[in-house]
Design a protein around this motif. Structure first.
Motif, PDB file in Angstrom:
ATOM      1  N   MET A  23     -15.706   2.264  -0.695  1.00  0.00           N
ATOM      2  CA  MET A  23     -14.538   1.721  -0.940  1.00  0.00           C
ATOM      3  C   MET A  23     -14.148   0.768   0.452  1.00  0.00           C
ATOM      4  O   MET A  23     -14.005  -0.354   0.211  1.00  0.00           O
ATOM      5  CB  MET A  23     -13.446   2.476  -1.260  1.00  0.00           C
ATOM      6  CG  MET A  23     -13.573   3.187  -2.783  1.00  0.00           C
ATOM      7  SD  MET A  23     -12.210   3.907  -3.401  1.00  0.00           S
ATOM      8  CE  MET A  23     -11.283   4.665  -1.825  1.00  0.00           C
ATOM      9  N   CYS A  63     -10.082   6.334 -10.719  1.00  0.00           N
ATOM     10  CA  CYS A  63      -9.551   6.017  -9.413  1.00  0.00           C
ATOM     11  C   CYS A  63      -9.922   4.885  -8.538  1.00  0.00           C
ATOM     12  O   CYS A  63      -9.363   4.239  -7.918  1.00  0.00           O
ATOM     13  CB  CYS A  63      -9.288   7.604  -8.803  1.00  0.00           C
ATOM     14  SG  CYS A  63      -8.953   7.332  -7.106  1.00  0.00           S
ATOM     15  N   MET A  64     -11.376   5.171  -8.448  1.00  0.00           N
ATOM     16  CA  MET A  64     -12.168   4.006  -7.820  1.00  0.00           C
ATOM     17  C   MET A  64     -11.988   2.754  -8.606  1.00  0.00           C
ATOM     18  O   MET A  64     -11.856   1.735  -7.982  1.00  0.00           O
ATOM     19  CB  MET A  64     -13.517   4.281  -7.773  1.00  0.00           C
ATOM     20  CG  MET A  64     -13.580   5.727  -6.920  1.00  0.00           C
ATOM     21  SD  MET A  64     -15.590   6.601  -6.755  1.00  0.00           S
ATOM     22  CE  MET A  64     -16.241   5.078  -5.498  1.00  0.00           C
ATOM     23  N   TRP A 112       1.176   6.025  -7.860  1.00  0.00           N
ATOM     24  CA  TRP A 112      -0.273   6.573  -7.963  1.00  0.00           C
ATOM     25  C   TRP A 112      -0.297   7.887  -8.249  1.00  0.00           C
ATOM     26  O   TRP A 112      -1.019   8.588  -8.980  1.00  0.00           O
ATOM     27  CB  TRP A 112      -1.168   6.014  -6.983  1.00  0.00           C
ATOM     28  CG  TRP A 112      -1.226   4.450  -6.817  1.00  0.00           C
ATOM     29  CD1 TRP A 112      -1.264   3.548  -8.051  1.00  0.00           C
ATOM     30  CD2 TRP A 112      -1.731   3.652  -5.942  1.00  0.00           C
ATOM     31  NE1 TRP A 112      -1.423   2.431  -7.555  1.00  0.00           N
ATOM     32  CE2 TRP A 112      -1.550   2.349  -6.290  1.00  0.00           C
ATOM     33  CE3 TRP A 112      -1.814   4.022  -4.421  1.00  0.00           C
ATOM     34  CZ2 TRP A 112      -1.909   1.383  -5.204  1.00  0.00           C
ATOM     35  CZ3 TRP A 112      -1.868   2.937  -3.708  1.00  0.00           C
ATOM     36  CH2 TRP A 112      -2.270   1.543  -4.071  1.00  0.00           C
ATOM     37  N   GLY A 123      -3.268   8.574   0.981  1.00  0.00           N
ATOM     38  CA  GLY A 123      -4.454   8.384   0.127  1.00  0.00           C
ATOM     39  C   GLY A 123      -5.571   9.574   0.134  1.00  0.00           C
ATOM     40  O   GLY A 123      -6.191  10.035  -0.734  1.00  0.00           O
ATOM     41  N   ARG A 178      -6.457  -2.905  -8.087  1.00  0.00           N
ATOM     42  CA  ARG A 178      -5.236  -3.187  -7.580  1.00  0.00           C
ATOM     43  C   ARG A 178      -5.113  -3.414  -6.100  1.00  0.00           C
ATOM     44  O   ARG A 178      -4.073  -3.816  -5.496  1.00  0.00           O
ATOM     45  CB  ARG A 178      -4.393  -2.006  -7.796  1.00  0.00           C
ATOM     46  CG  ARG A 178      -4.033  -1.825  -9.357  1.00  0.00           C
ATOM     47  CD  ARG A 178      -3.144  -0.583  -9.582  1.00  0.00           C
ATOM     48  NE  ARG A 178      -3.481  -0.281 -11.123  1.00  0.00           N
ATOM     49  CZ  ARG A 178      -2.664   1.085 -11.449  1.00  0.00           C
ATOM     50  NH1 ARG A 178      -2.205   1.782 -10.809  1.00  0.00           N
ATOM     51  NH2 ARG A 178      -2.886   1.048 -12.691  1.00  0.00           N
ATOM     52  N   VAL A 179      -6.208  -2.898  -5.401  1.00  0.00           N
ATOM     53  CA  VAL A 179      -6.060  -2.904  -3.983  1.00  0.00           C
ATOM     54  C   VAL A 179      -7.504  -3.816  -3.218  1.00  0.00           C
ATOM     55  O   VAL A 179      -7.265  -4.685  -2.741  1.00  0.00           O
ATOM     56  CB  VAL A 179      -5.969  -1.511  -3.154  1.00  0.00           C
ATOM     57  CG1 VAL A 179      -6.136  -1.774  -1.868  1.00  0.00           C
ATOM     58  CG2 VAL A 179      -4.617  -1.118  -3.791  1.00  0.00           C
ATOM     59  N   GLY A 180      -8.341  -3.162  -3.527  1.00  0.00           N
ATOM     60  CA  GLY A 180      -9.834  -3.706  -3.168  1.00  0.00           C
ATOM     61  C   GLY A 180      -9.805  -5.336  -3.343  1.00  0.00           C
ATOM     62  O   GLY A 180     -10.332  -5.875  -2.299  1.00  0.00           O
ATOM     63  N   LEU A 220       0.823  -1.241   0.086  1.00  0.00           N
ATOM     64  CA  LEU A 220       0.129   0.007   0.050  1.00  0.00           C
ATOM     65  C   LEU A 220       0.710   1.077  -0.004  1.00  0.00           C
ATOM     66  O   LEU A 220       0.779   1.862  -1.014  1.00  0.00           O
ATOM     67  CB  LEU A 220      -0.983   0.093   1.114  1.00  0.00           C
ATOM     68  CG  LEU A 220      -2.017  -1.242   1.363  1.00  0.00           C
ATOM     69  CD1 LEU A 220      -2.640  -0.969   2.839  1.00  0.00           C
ATOM     70  CD2 LEU A 220      -2.972  -1.366   0.062  1.00  0.00           C
ATOM     71  N   SER A 227      -6.090  -5.253   0.595  1.00  0.00           N
ATOM     72  CA  SER A 227      -7.240  -4.702   1.299  1.00  0.00           C
ATOM     73  C   SER A 227      -7.404  -5.249   2.633  1.00  0.00           C
ATOM     74  O   SER A 227      -8.207  -4.512   3.752  1.00  0.00           O
ATOM     75  CB  SER A 227      -8.596  -4.661   0.475  1.00  0.00           C
ATOM     76  OG  SER A 227      -8.927  -6.018   0.391  1.00  0.00           O
ATOM     77  N   TRP A 230      -8.681   1.488  -8.064  1.00  0.00           N
ATOM     78  CA  TRP A 230      -8.388   1.072  -6.426  1.00  0.00           C
ATOM     79  C   TRP A 230      -9.070  -0.356  -6.398  1.00  0.00           C
ATOM     80  O   TRP A 230      -8.270  -1.363  -5.622  1.00  0.00           O
ATOM     81  CB  TRP A 230      -8.993   1.755  -5.700  1.00  0.00           C
ATOM     82  CG  TRP A 230      -9.313   1.498  -4.022  1.00  0.00           C
ATOM     83  CD1 TRP A 230      -8.121   1.729  -3.397  1.00  0.00           C
ATOM     84  CD2 TRP A 230     -10.062   0.455  -3.548  1.00  0.00           C
ATOM     85  NE1 TRP A 230      -8.486   0.894  -2.174  1.00  0.00           N
ATOM     86  CE2 TRP A 230      -9.513   0.172  -2.029  1.00  0.00           C
ATOM     87  CE3 TRP A 230     -11.479   0.339  -4.103  1.00  0.00           C
ATOM     88  CZ2 TRP A 230     -10.388  -0.273  -1.333  1.00  0.00           C
ATOM     89  CZ3 TRP A 230     -12.240  -0.680  -2.918  1.00  0.00           C
ATOM     90  CH2 TRP A 230     -11.841  -0.858  -1.881  1.00  0.00           C
ATOM     91  N   TRP A 231     -10.072  -0.565  -6.745  1.00  0.00           N
ATOM     92  CA  TRP A 231     -10.734  -1.977  -6.683  1.00  0.00           C
ATOM     93  C   TRP A 231      -9.821  -3.248  -7.120  1.00  0.00           C
ATOM     94  O   TRP A 231      -9.431  -4.162  -6.806  1.00  0.00           O
ATOM     95  CB  TRP A 231     -11.992  -2.078  -7.407  1.00  0.00           C
ATOM     96  CG  TRP A 231     -12.775  -3.401  -7.106  1.00  0.00           C
ATOM     97  CD1 TRP A 231     -12.782  -4.218  -8.173  1.00  0.00           C
ATOM     98  CD2 TRP A 231     -13.156  -4.095  -5.982  1.00  0.00           C
ATOM     99  NE1 TRP A 231     -13.227  -5.535  -7.634  1.00  0.00           N
ATOM    100  CE2 TRP A 231     -13.683  -5.250  -6.314  1.00  0.00           C
ATOM    101  CE3 TRP A 231     -13.094  -3.731  -4.576  1.00  0.00           C
ATOM    102  CZ2 TRP A 231     -13.827  -6.179  -5.450  1.00  0.00           C
ATOM    103  CZ3 TRP A 231     -13.526  -4.753  -3.776  1.00  0.00           C
ATOM    104  CH2 TRP A 231     -13.853  -6.141  -4.182  1.00  0.00           C
TER     105      TRP A 231
END
Lengths: 225, 225, 225, 225
Positions: free
Chosen positions: A180, A105-106, A87, A147, A112-114, A80, A119, A109-110
DNA sequence: AATGAATGAGAGTTCATTCAT
DNA sequence: CATGAATGAACTCTCATTCAT
């Protein structure tokens, strides 16, 4: 008869087949640690278990990371905290509208992270943060604040360009953060609160939330209303 | 409680300290345990700490609760599981529309659970449930399932009365559960994800979510569309 | 909710029905203590369990016996140590031959001690004596030594009267003690070493052993040989 | 034991202290445990005491044996249970008469078990078995039953060869077991029942008992009677 | 005299961390 | 570099004993 045999019996049913290159060690440890921290929590993850899953001995773990807390910090940076420079650069280079930027962005995010194990670190900090104040502080400093800053800059860009109404940026970002976090939690704690998570398609959900937010933020419609 | 207690009350208006404390003990211990479990989690809460916060010694705790797990179960029953009979009765006695019932249900949940420490137990189970399977099973059985059942009955009542469209009840309930859980999590993990939680007024938020859900569920508009 | 309820649930399935006279308390405690000490050993017997079996509270036990060790001593005196004055008197009053006296002694030992729970105290001292030196010393002083003394006097009587050869009394007594101890052990520890104890009829066994011993001790046959 | 051990032996004739101790640990711990269990009993022996006597810390004990009960089982297997394959082989290979075999069996039992600390384990199970049912079951399964089986085979051999009368083997074995147990108990509990144990010479005693049993079992004299 | 709530030292067991090899 | 044997503080739970009532 070797010591640790009772423990090892449980922990190491499959040994690593190939001899890995030494340089790969820290990465394998970080990967194993991420898996276990997310699966069991920080306190409940045993150092030896991490080492065994990475195919090395307990001692080696402490050779690379001086303590369990430092290992956790490294996992956070790897997954992270350390990615914000990248980013931020993407943000600088983005050329479309701010609305598109926020949607992008959202979605990203999902992706790559969420939707990844990373996450789980956020969920973990939400649960155990109060027991490990130093970790909580580190996480806030390296993840939460960057963030929030990135989101604030996006919102500010929209305001500056006239796309968004001149709202209070500090508060507005939570309209993006909240969905998120919610999405992430349903992913990691399904068994306790939600039996059937299939119903909520993450990408549709996020796109919808983005639309709602953007609709609410848009400069023109508001003046028209 | 001894049989001669009421008699003693008359003969000795200043109740004996020892006896007064004896009856208060379980409650004091449950309260201390709730505080600490919510604050630090189940694994990280030490038995002795609970005892000390309740003003007794380590041994006394085990006089009332045979193990830390049983203590936790008692806390869950005291604050969540044991209240469903009362809540179910309120449901039976409710006389308004199902829409009102659902709004009432969400508001009252926030007042009695969501905004109290009790909601920390849900957060706790989401974090540590997988490390304590027996507790997770207990919690599902005594809290999650009764809660889901109650919500299903409410939705079914709306369908039966013609207020709601004949949706899939098993899934629909999550439209109500999800915002409640999100709200609760922002309350308990503010420092990690949200700097300023004052912004999200729980009652307004829940009322809004209820409106959205009810709008989506309403029988007439749907047929009109 | 009363403390000790978890314990009490296990310990006290049947409460004493009748109100016992106060004077009976110590006796009931001694009886309960004998049962439990013999069944579970000294260290493994819990004070509260003794009290509950006697139908009184834990506190009452310590009212009569200042510690678990003193309780044990009292049990020993009640069942073994305190009876030597009576047994010595029987010896003084005995009018038959010394051979008959010895046979009578062994038979009566089995009836009054060996076949009763009291013999479990001997087994207990053999097992746990080394962990409780003070108890071991007490037992030797109050039981072993008086017993040995009594046997020595019997043997000496036989020698003095010319019935027995002039053997070494101090050693000869073990020819009587050994079978008694063996018999007692088979009774108390059957499950570990002997599946089927019915085969060994105690009275026949002791009579036989007595005959053997007496034959070996007799003055005349030996001179004839 | 590591694969490179023999190589290391050559390269480094003075073996590393750490490694040498590592291999010796289980043995040292088992020896310390045997000493203490025999001396103080199972319940009264503290884990840490075993560790300290073996020259290690509390934690090290649990590196080799996962619990006190497993430690005890290992002690039993090391000293009694694990030796039956060897003893059974000796029986298979024995070439003399069954009478000689039985005499040999009793003599060798005294040498290898009865006169050693190992016999204290039997005494221990007789005392504490009922408080530790799992250990009692283990002991019966691994020691009592193999022992009885071996004796039954010896007796059956005598019957098959015509040396012994066709007695009930299941019962007859106790004529051998009983004196062995008695002998062992006098050894371990001398202070309680016997002041001067020198008097009872074990080998003479066992030889005598063997003679008695063999005389009683012999096929010919009985038919002559 | 009787109670039983309360205590706290002590037992078994776990695990992050160290360090000799 | 890498190992894994060893440590010991920390944690849960037990129970003989005390003492206010």
């Amino acid at each position: 008869m070797s010591p640790s045999r009772f423990l090892s019996d449980k922990l190491c049913p499959v040994r690593a087949k190939r001899e890995r290159r030494k340089e790969a060690r820290p990465g394998e440890l970080l990967e194993a640690a991420l898996d276990l921290f997310v699966e069991k929590g920080f306190a409940a993850t045993r150092s030896e278990e991490v080492a065994v899953r990475a195919g090395v001995s307990k001692g080696t773990l402490f050779l690379y990371f001086p303590s369990k807390e430092e290992l956790f910090k490294a996992v956070v940076m790897e997954n992270l905290g350390g990615r914000f420079t990248e980013w931020n650069q993407e943000f600088e280079a983005f050329e479309g509208s701010t609305a598109d930027m926020l949607r992008y962005c959202m979605r990203i995010w999902w992706e790559r992270v969420g939707s990844t194990k990373a996450s789980g670190l956020t969920k973990l900090m939400m649960s155990e943060g109060s027991n490990f104040p130093e970790l909580a502080g580190f996480y806030r400093r390296e993840v939460v604040q960057p963030g929030h800053t990135l989101l604030r800059r996006i919102f500010q860009r929209g305001i500056d360009s006239g796309e968004f109404a001149p709202i209070d940026v500090d508060h507005a970002i939570y309209a993006v953060i909240a969905p998120m976090i919610f999405l992430m939690l349903t992913k990691h704690s399904a068994t306790i609160c939600i039996d059937d998570q299939a119903r909520l398609d993450p990408e549709t959900y996020l796109a919808l939330q983005a639309d709602i937010v953007l609709h609410g933020l848009a400069a023109t419609p508001r003046s028209a209303a």
